[in-house]
Scaffold this motif. Structure first.
Motif, PDB file in Angstrom:
ATOM      1  N   LEU A 175       0.721  -1.344  -0.214  1.00 23.50           N
ATOM      2  CA  LEU A 175       0.026  -0.173  -0.123  1.00 23.50           C
ATOM      3  C   LEU A 175       0.826   1.289  -0.046  1.00 23.50           C
ATOM      4  O   LEU A 175       0.433   2.288  -0.286  1.00 23.50           O
ATOM      5  N   ILE A 206       1.038   2.985  -3.336  1.00 17.60           N
ATOM      6  CA  ILE A 206      -0.253   3.329  -3.802  1.00 17.60           C
ATOM      7  C   ILE A 206      -0.618   4.826  -3.056  1.00 17.60           C
ATOM      8  O   ILE A 206      -0.977   5.726  -3.593  1.00 17.60           O
ATOM      9  N   ILE A 247     -10.377   5.824  -7.991  1.00 16.07           N
ATOM     10  CA  ILE A 247     -10.042   4.439  -7.502  1.00 16.07           C
ATOM     11  C   ILE A 247      -9.902   3.604  -8.738  1.00 16.07           C
ATOM     12  O   ILE A 247      -8.905   2.435  -8.545  1.00 16.07           O
ATOM     13  N   LEU A 300      -6.270   3.896  -9.900  1.00 19.51           N
ATOM     14  CA  LEU A 300      -5.374   3.584  -8.971  1.00 19.51           C
ATOM     15  C   LEU A 300      -5.240   1.934  -8.940  1.00 19.51           C
ATOM     16  O   LEU A 300      -4.238   1.436  -8.743  1.00 19.51           O
ATOM     17  N   SER A 301      -6.504   1.500  -9.148  1.00 18.30           N
ATOM     18  CA  SER A 301      -6.343   0.022  -9.037  1.00 18.30           C
ATOM     19  C   SER A 301      -5.767  -0.269 -10.536  1.00 18.30           C
ATOM     20  O   SER A 301      -4.960  -1.390 -10.324  1.00 18.30           O
ATOM     21  N   ASN A 305      -1.744  -0.239 -10.437  1.00 16.90           N
ATOM     22  CA  ASN A 305      -1.105  -0.960  -9.405  1.00 16.90           C
ATOM     23  C   ASN A 305      -1.418  -2.398  -9.720  1.00 16.90           C
ATOM     24  O   ASN A 305      -1.025  -3.285  -8.957  1.00 16.90           O
ATOM     25  N   ILE A 357      -4.114  -4.305  -9.172  1.00 18.15           N
ATOM     26  CA  ILE A 357      -4.874  -4.704  -8.123  1.00 18.15           C
ATOM     27  C   ILE A 357      -6.387  -4.274  -8.301  1.00 18.15           C
ATOM     28  O   ILE A 357      -6.745  -3.611  -8.901  1.00 18.15           O
ATOM     29  N   THR A 391     -10.301  -3.211  -7.307  1.00 15.41           N
ATOM     30  CA  THR A 391     -10.730  -2.099  -6.423  1.00 15.41           C
ATOM     31  C   THR A 391     -11.451  -3.027  -5.075  1.00 15.41           C
ATOM     32  O   THR A 391     -10.964  -2.117  -3.918  1.00 15.41           O
ATOM     33  N   GLN A 427      -9.643  -5.346  -3.617  1.00 12.55           N
ATOM     34  CA  GLN A 427      -8.381  -5.527  -2.893  1.00 12.55           C
ATOM     35  C   GLN A 427      -7.874  -4.180  -2.348  1.00 12.55           C
ATOM     36  O   GLN A 427      -7.583  -4.081  -0.953  1.00 12.55           O
ATOM     37  N   LEU A 428      -8.082  -3.257  -3.176  1.00 15.73           N
ATOM     38  CA  LEU A 428      -7.582  -1.660  -2.759  1.00 15.73           C
ATOM     39  C   LEU A 428      -8.430  -1.315  -1.572  1.00 15.73           C
ATOM     40  O   LEU A 428      -7.851  -0.657  -0.598  1.00 15.73           O
ATOM     41  N   GLU A 429      -9.660  -1.605  -1.693  1.00 18.61           N
ATOM     42  CA  GLU A 429     -10.640  -0.986  -0.442  1.00 18.61           C
ATOM     43  C   GLU A 429     -10.229  -1.802   0.826  1.00 18.61           C
ATOM     44  O   GLU A 429      -9.888  -1.092   2.011  1.00 18.61           O
ATOM     45  N   PRO A 443     -10.189   4.230   0.516  1.00 14.40           N
ATOM     46  CA  PRO A 443      -9.736   4.939  -0.662  1.00 14.40           C
ATOM     47  C   PRO A 443      -9.923   6.242  -0.866  1.00 14.40           C
ATOM     48  O   PRO A 443      -9.340   7.349  -1.102  1.00 14.40           O
TER      49      PRO A 443
END
Length: 245
Positions: A148, A151, A164, A167-168, A171, A173, A175, A177-179, A190
């Motif tokens: 993270l 990110i 979002i 960003l996803s 990287n 990844i 959304t 997983q990002l959350e 995020p």
């Protein structure tokens, strides 16, 4: 009231913003307001009982408290017997020192920290407590790599303007997983974290508005729909409207 910030040792500066100390004095009898910055923290209370979280939480003498990331301002009551020492972590780095189920569980809250992991009160009255804090965290730091971090750097570099989805994709990844990563390691979604970065940028522009930009121009520059949208966001974030800052 006396407040100071101290830089941590070099090996900790990538993970800790600062150590800080707040002492009340004879003129201190008021509620002090702090604004969200997306960072969790630890506080040890070396003075009398201290009300925080807008009066909802009491910090007792000698105890260590974990402060979750905030989405709105909070106030603490400072008087002549207040003495607090704290640590401000950089976003996502708390897990480099401690294991915690999910920082989202303490969002906007202050909770008493596990006694086995807490600071030793006596070290703050014997010698240089900065040396103690540096050693305390050097002993706990682990080499765990938290994806993270890069990110978070991207969110900050974009001043909170990356979506979002962007960003996803950048990287590799999902959304979802990002959350989960943001909730577990920062305590915010995020979107909440990005909003804090955008509002901080807007506040900085308002504070240093040498070119006398219109509030509407600042709103557009920081990704808000119009000046009303910015004004409402600032009021939630700080408790003030722009003209009161």
């Amino acid at each position: 009231m006396k407040y100071k910030e101290i830089n941590p040792g070099k090996h900790l500066q990538s993970k800790i913003h600062n150590f800080w100390e707040l002492k009340g004095d004879a003129t201190s009898h008021s509620w002090e307001r702090i604004f969200p910055d997306g960072c969790p923290g630890l506080i040890i209370n070396l003075g009398d009982r201290c009300l925080t979280d807008n009066g909802a939480t009491t910090m007792d003498h000698g105890k260590t408290y974990l402060v979750g990331a905030m989405t709105s301002f909070k106030e603490s009551y400072i008087d002549e017997n207040t003495h607090l020492i704290g640590v401000c972590f950089k976003p996502s780095t708390f897990a480099s020192f401690f294991s915690y189920a999910s920082l989202s569980e303490i969002k906007n809250s202050t909770v008493q920290f596990d006694q086995n992991l807490s600071f030793d009160r006596d070290y703050f009255f014997n010698g240089n407590y900065i040396d103690y804090l540096n050693q305390f965290f050097n002993d706990k730091v682990c080499s765990k790599s938290i994806r993270l971090r890069t990110i978070v750097d991207a969110v900050q570099a974009s001043k909170g303007l990356l979506t979002i989805d962007e960003l996803s994709k950048q990287n590799g990844i999902s959304t979802r997983q990002l959350e989960r990563l943001f909730k577990d390691f920062i305590g915010l979604t995020p979107k909440e974290y990005s909003n804090i970065i955008r509002i901080q940028q807007a506040l900085a522009l308002i504070a240093s508005n040498n070119n006398h930009k219109a509030l509407l121009d600042i709103a557009f520059e920081c990704g808000f729909y119009d000046h009303s949208h910015l004004t409402n966001a600032i009021k939630q974030h700080t408790g003030f409207v722009p003209s009161e800052l």
